[in-house]
Design a protein around this motif. Structure first.
Motif, PDB file in Angstrom:
ATOM      1  N   SER A   1       1.000  -1.038   0.089  1.00  0.00           N
ATOM      2  CA  SER A   1       0.249  -0.386   0.111  1.00  0.00           C
ATOM      3  C   SER A   1       0.713   1.073  -0.331  1.00  0.00           C
ATOM      4  CB  SER A   1      -0.572   0.285   1.493  1.00  0.00           C
ATOM      5  OG  SER A   1      -1.470   1.081   0.904  1.00  0.00           O
ATOM      6  N   SER A   2       0.613   2.231  -0.646  1.00  0.00           N
ATOM      7  CA  SER A   2       0.562   4.050  -0.525  1.00  0.00           C
ATOM      8  C   SER A   2       1.558   4.000   0.888  1.00  0.00           C
ATOM      9  CB  SER A   2       0.204   4.744  -1.182  1.00  0.00           C
ATOM     10  OG  SER A   2      -0.997   4.805  -0.767  1.00  0.00           O
ATOM     11  N   THR A   3       0.134   3.423   1.878  1.00  0.00           N
ATOM     12  CA  THR A   3       0.330   4.192   3.264  1.00  0.00           C
ATOM     13  C   THR A   3       1.614   3.286   3.766  1.00  0.00           C
ATOM     14  OG1 THR A   3      -0.609   2.291   4.293  1.00  0.00           O
ATOM     15  CG2 THR A   3      -1.957   3.846   3.456  1.00  0.00           C
ATOM     16  N   VAL A   4       3.037   2.827   3.298  1.00  0.00           N
ATOM     17  CA  VAL A   4       3.635   2.361   3.984  1.00  0.00           C
ATOM     18  C   VAL A   4       4.945   3.530   4.237  1.00  0.00           C
ATOM     19  CG1 VAL A   4       3.519   0.207   3.760  1.00  0.00           C
ATOM     20  CG2 VAL A   4       5.561   1.417   1.834  1.00  0.00           C
ATOM     21  N   TYR A   5       3.804   4.582   2.906  1.00  0.00           N
ATOM     22  CA  TYR A   5       5.490   5.988   3.116  1.00  0.00           C
ATOM     23  C   TYR A   5       5.011   6.805   3.757  1.00  0.00           C
ATOM     24  CZ  TYR A   5       6.952   4.649  -2.021  1.00  0.00           C
ATOM     25  OH  TYR A   5       7.136   2.979  -2.752  1.00  0.00           O
ATOM     26  N   GLY A   6       3.728   7.104   4.212  1.00  0.00           N
ATOM     27  CA  GLY A   6       3.554   7.907   4.710  1.00  0.00           C
ATOM     28  C   GLY A   6       2.751   9.672   4.687  1.00  0.00           C
ATOM     29  N   GLU A   7       3.683  10.254   5.317  1.00  0.00           N
ATOM     30  CA  GLU A   7       3.355  11.930   4.606  1.00  0.00           C
ATOM     31  C   GLU A   7       4.490  12.023   3.849  1.00  0.00           C
ATOM     32  OE1 GLU A   7       0.559  14.693   6.780  1.00  0.00           O
ATOM     33  OE2 GLU A   7       1.408  13.242   8.795  1.00  0.00           O
ATOM     34  N   ALA A   8       4.635  11.424   3.154  1.00  0.00           N
ATOM     35  CA  ALA A   8       6.188  11.734   2.016  1.00  0.00           C
ATOM     36  C   ALA A   8       5.830  13.036   1.261  1.00  0.00           C
ATOM     37  CB  ALA A   8       6.718  10.406   1.610  1.00  0.00           C
TER      38      ALA A   8
ATOM     39  N   MET B   1       5.902  14.385  -2.727  1.00  0.00           N
ATOM     40  CA  MET B   1       4.835  13.515  -3.757  1.00  0.00           C
ATOM     41  C   MET B   1       5.765  14.698  -4.761  1.00  0.00           C
ATOM     42  SD  MET B   1       0.671  13.818  -2.530  1.00  0.00           S
ATOM     43  CE  MET B   1       1.163  16.014  -3.010  1.00  0.00           C
ATOM     44  N   PRO B   2       5.601  13.538  -6.169  1.00  0.00           N
ATOM     45  CA  PRO B   2       5.106  12.308  -6.154  1.00  0.00           C
ATOM     46  C   PRO B   2       6.754  11.112  -5.714  1.00  0.00           C
ATOM     47  CG  PRO B   2       5.954  12.969  -7.871  1.00  0.00           C
ATOM     48  CD  PRO B   2       6.255  14.044  -7.611  1.00  0.00           C
ATOM     49  N   THR B   3       5.812  10.805  -5.040  1.00  0.00           N
ATOM     50  CA  THR B   3       6.415   9.602  -4.514  1.00  0.00           C
ATOM     51  C   THR B   3       7.567   8.510  -4.955  1.00  0.00           C
ATOM     52  OG1 THR B   3       5.293   9.834  -2.277  1.00  0.00           O
ATOM     53  CG2 THR B   3       6.743   8.720  -1.697  1.00  0.00           C
ATOM     54  N   PRO B   4       8.264   7.824  -4.489  1.00  0.00           N
ATOM     55  CA  PRO B   4       9.449   7.363  -5.497  1.00  0.00           C
ATOM     56  C   PRO B   4       9.288   5.431  -4.798  1.00  0.00           C
ATOM     57  CG  PRO B   4      10.931   8.198  -5.075  1.00  0.00           C
ATOM     58  CD  PRO B   4       9.163   8.935  -4.817  1.00  0.00           C
ATOM     59  N   GLU B   5       9.550   4.236  -5.395  1.00  0.00           N
ATOM     60  CA  GLU B   5       9.897   3.479  -4.618  1.00  0.00           C
ATOM     61  C   GLU B   5      11.059   3.335  -3.881  1.00  0.00           C
ATOM     62  OE1 GLU B   5       7.378   2.195  -8.589  1.00  0.00           O
ATOM     63  OE2 GLU B   5       9.115   3.855  -8.077  1.00  0.00           O
ATOM     64  N   ASP B   6      11.668   4.328  -4.093  1.00  0.00           N
ATOM     65  CA  ASP B   6      12.894   3.869  -3.440  1.00  0.00           C
ATOM     66  C   ASP B   6      12.948   5.458  -2.129  1.00  0.00           C
ATOM     67  OD1 ASP B   6      14.120   6.254  -4.985  1.00  0.00           O
ATOM     68  OD2 ASP B   6      15.816   5.825  -5.837  1.00  0.00           O
ATOM     69  N   TYR B   7      12.103   5.974  -2.256  1.00  0.00           N
ATOM     70  CA  TYR B   7      12.385   7.252  -0.908  1.00  0.00           C
ATOM     71  C   TYR B   7      12.192   6.635   0.176  1.00  0.00           C
ATOM     72  CZ  TYR B   7      10.243  10.379   2.502  1.00  0.00           C
ATOM     73  OH  TYR B   7      10.314  11.199   3.495  1.00  0.00           O
ATOM     74  N   ALA B   8      12.908   6.962   1.275  1.00  0.00           N
ATOM     75  CA  ALA B   8      12.819   6.871   2.693  1.00  0.00           C
ATOM     76  C   ALA B   8      13.205   8.227   3.916  1.00  0.00           C
ATOM     77  CB  ALA B   8      14.553   5.448   2.792  1.00  0.00           C
ATOM     78  N   PRO B   9      13.235   7.558   4.231  1.00  0.00           N
ATOM     79  CA  PRO B   9      12.787   6.717   5.518  1.00  0.00           C
ATOM     80  C   PRO B   9      10.887   6.526   5.506  1.00  0.00           C
ATOM     81  CG  PRO B   9      12.649   8.193   7.030  1.00  0.00           C
ATOM     82  CD  PRO B   9      13.379   8.913   5.438  1.00  0.00           C
ATOM     83  N   LEU B  10      11.178   5.147   5.379  1.00  0.00           N
ATOM     84  CA  LEU B  10       9.438   4.431   5.468  1.00  0.00           C
ATOM     85  C   LEU B  10       9.034   4.754   6.627  1.00  0.00           C
ATOM     86  CD1 LEU B  10       9.054   1.850   3.141  1.00  0.00           C
ATOM     87  CD2 LEU B  10       9.002   3.652   2.334  1.00  0.00           C
ATOM     88  N   GLU B  11       7.865   5.729   7.138  1.00  0.00           N
ATOM     89  CA  GLU B  11       7.008   6.293   8.248  1.00  0.00           C
ATOM     90  C   GLU B  11       5.897   6.296   8.330  1.00  0.00           C
ATOM     91  OE1 GLU B  11       9.440  10.075   9.818  1.00  0.00           O
ATOM     92  OE2 GLU B  11      11.115   8.667   9.792  1.00  0.00           O
ATOM     93  N   PRO B  12       4.908   5.127   7.764  1.00  0.00           N
ATOM     94  CA  PRO B  12       3.643   5.029   8.300  1.00  0.00           C
ATOM     95  C   PRO B  12       2.709   5.302   9.137  1.00  0.00           C
ATOM     96  CG  PRO B  12       4.606   3.018   8.716  1.00  0.00           C
ATOM     97  CD  PRO B  12       5.728   3.620   8.206  1.00  0.00           C
ATOM     98  N   ILE B  13       2.348   5.611   9.063  1.00  0.00           N
ATOM     99  CA  ILE B  13       1.244   6.905  10.302  1.00  0.00           C
ATOM    100  C   ILE B  13       0.121   5.880  10.712  1.00  0.00           C
ATOM    101  CG2 ILE B  13       2.398   8.812   9.889  1.00  0.00           C
ATOM    102  CD1 ILE B  13      -0.048  10.359   8.978  1.00  0.00           C
TER     103      ILE B  13
END
Length: 309
Positions: A118-125, A127-139
């Protein structure tokens, strides 16, 4: 992986995405659908597909459906409500389902798995959010459960020679959907055509992908990638606000209601107000969605209005 002449298992195959994918894969493959019917419907399972009522949190049920003659498992069974009433149950059982499936696959020598994250793994990242975005901080607990699932899938990919296709979804819309903004608005307006309650301030803005585009993208990625971990965003380059969704639904129903906003910048605790996934990696693989976010909402609204009213 060529998806023809294979024996394939779709867990959660009586749900929105799973049932559509099972129907598509049934053309040229033997398909087994496993679903406990807690949210999915037996009527959604397409003709010509073997159906087993099974709960992926139950290891005995998993043993029955994950057999050594499978070529790939499409593991879609999950709690999918980002605002679920029992968050601990959601987290623990989503993880249990995925771990049970992976353990059994390893036991019987099946090593190909496609998984709906899900896109929710990115949290409030950003935009547009790529697959290699980090850190992954879901809310949300839902996002946290999907990120935990991604971790165990990665472990099996890199330590047990699995091939994993990992799909981070935008918001999927389409027929038979329930518990989402489009069917929610339709049901509210069917009850009261004059007034529509909208959670938050209506400015929440996200990408929406029609289920037909979603399953075509899944098949394309599985057939064109073969790394240990193949992680792809599935979405559109466009977004739609909640107020715009209300406008589209009202227009398709021939209504002009007054909007009543509950206030705040999000609909509930854990709601990501704005989301747009980068789909450049998917486009580089040769696939792009047919429908924009607005067009996906409109098509989904028409399909759901026919079902619900």
């Amino acid at each position: 992986m060529d998806l023809s002449g294979k024996r394939l298992l779709v867990t959660g195959g009586a749900g929105l995405v799973g049932s559509h994918l099972a129907a598509r894969l049934a053309d040229g493959n033997e398909v087994v659908v496993a679903d406990d019917l807690s949210k999915g419907s037996r009527e959604r399972v397409p003709d010509g597909v073997e159906f087993v009522e099974a709960d992926m949190t139950d290891p005995d049920d998993v043993t029955r459906v994950v057999t050594d003659d499978l070529d790939c498992v499409f593991h879609f069974a999950a709690y999918t409500d980002t605002n679920y009433a029992n968050p601990r149950q959601l987290f623990e059982e989503n993880g249990a389902m995925t771990y049970n499936v992976l353990e059994r696959m390893h036991e019987v020598g099946v090593s190909n798995i496609a998984f709906t994250s899900s896109s929710t793994v990115y949290g409030e990242a950003p935009m547009p959010t790529p697959e290699d975005y980090a850190p992954l901080e879901p809310i949300s607990i839902y996002g946290a459960s999907k990120l935990a699932d991604e971790g165990i899938l990665s472990t099996y990919a890199h330590s047990h020679d699995f091939t994993v296709w990992l799909f981070r979804f935008a918001n999927i819309v389409g027929p038979h959907q329930r518990g989402n903004v489009v069917p929610d608005f339709i049901e509210k307006l069917d009850d009261d055509p004059q007034r529509l309650e909208i959670l938050g301030d209506g400015r929440q803005e996200k990408s929406y992908l029609h289920v037909t585009d979603c399953i075509e993208a899944i098949q394309h990625v599985v057939e064109h990638t073969d790394q240990a971990m193949n992680t792809y965003n599935l979405g559109t380059r466009t977004t739609t606000s909640v107020t715009r969704i209300a406008d589209i639904v009202a227009d398709e129903m021939g209504l002009d209601p007054e909007y009543a906003y509950t206030g705040g910048d999000r609909g509930w605790t854990g709601d990501v107000p704005r989301m747009r996934l980068s789909i450049e990696k998917l486009a580089a693989l040769g696939w792009s969605p047919e429908l924009s976010s607005d067009a996906a909402i409109r098509r989904g609204a028409r399909e759901l209005i026919a079902e619900l009213t």
